[in-house]
Write an enzyme that holds these catalytic residues in place. Structure first.
Site, short mmCIF file in Angstrom:
data_model
loop_
_atom_site.label_atom_id
_atom_site.label_comp_id
_atom_site.label_asym_id
_atom_site.label_seq_id
_atom_site.Cartn_x
_atom_site.Cartn_y
_atom_site.Cartn_z
N GLU A 128 0.90 -1.10 0.09
CA GLU A 128 0.12 0.18 0.00
C GLU A 128 0.78 1.23 0.01
O GLU A 128 2.06 1.34 0.49
CB GLU A 128 -0.92 0.10 1.11
CG GLU A 128 -2.03 -1.26 1.29
CD GLU A 128 -2.89 -1.29 2.31
OE1 GLU A 128 -3.63 -2.10 2.56
OE2 GLU A 128 -2.78 -0.27 3.07
N GLY A 132 3.54 0.19 5.36
CA GLY A 132 4.76 -0.57 5.52
C GLY A 132 4.64 -1.83 4.84
O GLY A 132 4.21 -1.93 3.66
N ILE A 157 1.49 -3.48 -7.98
CA ILE A 157 1.01 -4.77 -7.82
C ILE A 157 1.17 -5.55 -9.30
O ILE A 157 0.93 -4.89 -10.22
CB ILE A 157 -0.46 -4.92 -7.55
CG1 ILE A 157 -0.87 -3.95 -6.20
CG2 ILE A 157 -1.03 -6.20 -7.87
CD1 ILE A 157 -0.06 -4.64 -5.13
N GLN A 275 45.16 -11.49 -14.33
CA GLN A 275 44.88 -11.76 -12.64
C GLN A 275 43.56 -11.23 -12.20
O GLN A 275 42.71 -11.71 -11.51
CB GLN A 275 45.85 -11.77 -11.74
CG GLN A 275 45.97 -12.43 -10.37
CD GLN A 275 47.04 -12.62 -9.72
OE1 GLN A 275 48.05 -11.86 -9.77
NE2 GLN A 275 47.12 -13.76 -8.78
N HIS A 334 33.22 -6.10 -18.42
CA HIS A 334 33.19 -5.73 -20.01
C HIS A 334 33.62 -4.10 -19.88
O HIS A 334 33.81 -3.51 -21.22
CB HIS A 334 31.52 -5.52 -20.04
CG HIS A 334 31.27 -6.87 -20.44
ND1 HIS A 334 30.88 -7.98 -19.71
CD2 HIS A 334 30.68 -7.48 -21.68
CE1 HIS A 334 30.48 -9.01 -20.32
NE2 HIS A 334 30.01 -8.94 -21.40
N GLU A 359 8.89 -9.44 -2.82
CA GLU A 359 8.71 -10.34 -1.89
C GLU A 359 9.47 -9.81 -0.30
O GLU A 359 9.77 -10.58 0.24
CB GLU A 359 8.90 -11.73 -2.03
CG GLU A 359 7.69 -12.31 -2.91
CD GLU A 359 7.40 -12.19 -4.17
OE1 GLU A 359 7.56 -10.80 -4.50
OE2 GLU A 359 7.43 -12.94 -5.13
#
Length: 388
Positions: A128, A132, A157, A275, A334, A359
């Site tokens: 929400e 929290g 959501i 290395q 890279h 989650e």
């Protein structure tokens, strides 16, 4: 306990899904990144055709009924390509799986056959804008005769643009959280998109508004006051799924870095011979290897019928930290060109950051793990069994 598919049937399904991922879905990635939209007219039929929507739906309802151990490698493979597609598959399967465990027979019969084909989908409506996490909710569900009247707001959501039903958590009393199934087309229920995200482009994370929304008492999942228990069970295994997503992204970043390090030549030799670069690659591999082991342990326990409250939070937390480190090092391997969209590590870097938030944030994972351990929870019996 979840037996899953036979070895041969699983191998056939997995090969079909993986082939579809790389031959049909991965080529859409650049278009999705450019437009910040998923072309559902192309993506959804492909996901349906390979059975991606029914991976965790029980076979009794038309799905594949995979065990968690069987599902994780497939989800990990989705996490190697464009992240918005992975988010669709993850959320759909996670909460179809949750409904199969906590829903009534009528609720399962209404939703799961359609979920197996992708014609229906369940989204998880917890977060929400003014609150929290967990039981800290302002959304209410007031009993009125044979109905509940739902009022409040949710946001962030995922799959809000394609879900047919929403598993909504609301206060049915000041002390009780309950879960209700709200169909998308219910009067008084409105959905609007939120701004586009940093990564996992195209996946929608919408804002829901419930203006005196009436649903029948049959929409209640379980009994009043069981919402917190449903919430904890659903998130417990879904955190493992997030860790599997972290594994897929990390594995892809490592593989791309290994290839690039052997191809990129400076001062007359491949940077893989230096290395410093070798250390980056080794550190990346250590994280991938450790995360694979943690996931295998958590999945085996869940499939054996065990609850894994501490393990799920620990593997989710380690996974997000691991994929963060791996994508950091992939960017370093890279070099400057990796910061451009010429190489996929730029997208993997952004996609991985959603794993920090799905989650539950890191603070929640630490809280849950510590609470379980201080309460006497132990998780070392599987390791002990292996060393006898």
């Amino acid at each position: 306990m979840t037996a899953g598919l036979s070895t041969d049937a699983y191998a056939e399904l997995r090969e079909s899904v993986v082939t579809t991922i790389w031959n049909e879905l991965d080529p859409l990635g650049e278009h999705i990144e450019n437009t910040e939209r998923i072309p559902y007219d192309l993506v959804l039929p492909v996901l349906r055709s390979c059975g991606a929507f029914g991976l965790l739906v029980p076979r009794a309802y038309g799905g594949s009924g995979l065990s968690v151990s069987q599902y994780l490698p497939i989800l990990s493979e989705f996490a190697k390509i464009q992240g918005g597609i992975r988010a669709i598959v993850h959320v759909h399967n996670s909460f179809a799986h949750a409904l199969s465990e906590i829903g009534s027979e009528e609720q399962k019969a209404e939703i799961l056959p359609g979920a197996a084909t992708g014609d229906k989908s369940l989204a998880f409506a917890l977060t929400e804008p003014e609150n929290g996490t967990g039981a800290d909710l302002s959304t209410t569900a007031r009993r009125d005769g044979d109905d509940y009247v739902v009022s409040g707001r949710k946001w962030l959501i995922t799959n809000s643009d394609i879900a047919s039903h929403f598993l909504v958590f609301a206060k049915t009393s000041p002390q009780e959280v309950s879960a209700l199934l709200v169909p998308r087309d219910t009067p008084g229920f409105s959905i609007k998109p939120l701004p586009e995200t940093m990564g996992c482009k195209g996946a929608e994370h919408g804002e829901l508004t419930f203006a005196e929304v009436r649903v029948p008492t049959s929409a209640l999942v379980g009994a009043e006051g069981e919402g917190q228990a449903h919430l904890e069970r659903a998130l417990e295994i879904s955190r493992v799924f997030i860790a599997a997503s972290s594994l897929g992204t990390a594995t892809q970043a490592l593989d791309l870095s290994l290839t690039y390090a052997q191809e990129r030549v400076t001062f007359g030799k491949p940077i893989a011979e230096r290395q410093a670069v070798q250390r980056y690659l080794a550190e990346m591999a250590i994280d991938v290897y450790a995360l694979r082991g943690m996931l295998a342990d958590a999945a085996a326990k869940w499939d054996a019928g065990r609850r894994i409250p501490a393990e799920s939070s620990m593997v989710k937390q380690f996974g997000l930290e691991a994929v963060g480190r791996v994508t950091d090092r992939a960017l370093l391997v890279h070099g400057g060109i990796g910061y451009t969209r010429r190489h996929p590590v730029e997208r993997l870097y952004r996609d991985a950051r959603l794993n920090w938030l799905e989650e539950g944030t890191p603070t929640i994972q630490y809280l849950v793990a510590a609470r379980e351990l201080l309460g006497g929870y132990t998780f070392d019996d599987v390791f002990d069994a292996l060393t006898v």
